[in-house]
Design a protein around this motif. Structure first.
Motif, mmCIF file in Angstrom:
data_model
loop_
_atom_site.group_PDB
_atom_site.id
_atom_site.type_symbol
_atom_site.label_atom_id
_atom_site.label_comp_id
_atom_site.label_asym_id
_atom_site.label_seq_id
_atom_site.Cartn_x
_atom_site.Cartn_y
_atom_site.Cartn_z
ATOM 1 N N CYS A 131 -12.447 49.542 51.174
ATOM 2 C CA CYS A 131 -11.569 49.176 52.287
ATOM 3 C C CYS A 131 -12.397 49.279 53.565
ATOM 4 O O CYS A 131 -12.675 50.384 54.033
ATOM 5 C CB CYS A 131 -10.357 50.095 52.347
ATOM 6 N N CYS A 162 -4.909 48.576 59.102
ATOM 7 C CA CYS A 162 -4.595 48.481 57.662
ATOM 8 C C CYS A 162 -3.962 47.115 57.452
ATOM 9 O O CYS A 162 -2.943 46.794 58.063
ATOM 10 C CB CYS A 162 -3.628 49.583 57.248
ATOM 11 N N CYS A 205 -1.951 45.281 49.249
ATOM 12 C CA CYS A 205 -3.262 45.723 49.719
ATOM 13 C C CYS A 205 -4.338 44.816 49.114
ATOM 14 O O CYS A 205 -4.530 44.820 47.886
ATOM 15 C CB CYS A 205 -3.527 47.167 49.295
#
Ligand code: 13P
Ligand code: SF4
Length: 304
Positions: A261, A83, A169
């Protein structure tokens, strides 16, 4: 034998459970026991009596499941699944941030490593961040790594200063105000639902802000028929699949094409099958941080 059947049989044979995040490729749901957001999946990880937990998600999620289940084998189907946000802060950076703002409790988003969690007071997810910060009953908190979620919490509470680290993000930041404005023009009847990792200006002008699971629940309960989704594509794929299955007549559009993602998309059904056969990739947490990191997550789960 079909791969889905093979995975189901392997699960039974090995007493394994599969937890899947709702950004995973949608076909992963065919073999998953539980599908949801980070908070729901941590709750399910804490409750399971399976011997093996396969985490179809990203590394920090599997690591959190391991912290809650020290005696179980936790597997990540594809070891590339990281991540970007979680990697934006490490322990030296956290220590520097704390030194600049001494004696203030530190809340860490679950999107962080076990090493970082071990240096924080309490964990949170996007669905409980407001409740967790409120539960501390203090005028100021430090929040890592996501500045956007942290500042969104500050805005919701109104009486707590949330000093944030500068993580973010990259997937959610691709969603801009102009995308929301264009969607409003093209689909004036549609409700727009966004994740709190988005830009503040985006969150201000949408109809609902929530975690991935909250977005799905909002859409399912709503009387409206048209929705624009401002989070990762996996949520849209699941909403459209369910709408078709249940014949609700609701339609869901991704705010723009490339809100994907890649980290969440590495896990394939083939990887899940291989992970059950070879019991790889096993996730372990260094003993030097284990207990402290576990406590940070447990504190979150104890907040009522
Ligand atoms: P949720 O807890 O809302 O599922 O969010 C996880 C995440 O990584 C969002 O980018
Ligand atoms: Fe991390 Fe963003 Fe992917 Fe969520 S969407 S897992 S925060 S990189």
């Amino acid at each position: 034998m079909h791969i889905i059947q093979e995975i189901k049989e392997l699960k039974k044979k090995k007493n394994a459970v599969i937890l899947a995040h709702c950004y995973q490729p949608v076909e992963v749901d065919e073999v998953a026991d539980f599908v949801g957001d980070s908070f729901y999946l941590s709750q399910m990880a804490a409750k399971t009596d399976a011997d093996i937990i396969v985490f179809a998600g990203v590394h920090f999620m599997a690591q959190s499941a391991k912290l809650l289940n020290p005696n179980k084998k936790v597997l990540l189907p594809n070891e590339k699944s990281g991540c970007f946000m979680a990697d934006m802060i490490d322990v030296p950076a956290l220590k520097e941030f704390k030194a600049k703002n001494p004696d203030i409790p530190v809340v860490c988003y679950i999107n962080s490593t076990a090493e970082v969690k071990a240096e924080c007071d309490i964990c949170c997810t996007s669905s409980n961040a407001v409740k967790i910060v409120k539960s501390l009953n203090v005028p100021k908190v430090l929040f890592v790594p996501d500045t956007y979620l942290g500042k969104w919490v500050e805005k919701q509470l109104g009486n707590v200063e949330v000093i944030t680290f500068n993580g973010y993000c990259p997937t959610h930041l691709r969603i801009r105000v102009v995308d929301i404005e264009n969607a409003r023009k093209l689909y004036p009847k549609a409700k727009i639902l966004a994740h709190p990792e988005c830009h503040h200006e985006v969150c201000k002008i949408v109809d609902f802000v929530g975690s991935t699971k909250e977005i799905m629940e909002y859409a399912e309960k709503s009387e409206d028929k048209e929705f624009i989704i401002a989070t990762e594509k996996g949520v849209v794929d699941r909403l459209n699949r369910d709408s078709l299955l249940n014949n609700t007549g609701k339609s869901f559009r991704l705010i723009k094409e490339d809100i994907i993602c890649q980290n969440m998309k590495w896990n394939t059904l083939e990887d899940i099958k291989n992970c059950l056969i070879n019991e790889k990739y096993e996730i372990n947490v260094d003993t030097s941080v284990f207990d402290k990191a576990k406590r940070t997550i447990q504190r979150m789960l104890e907040v009522k």
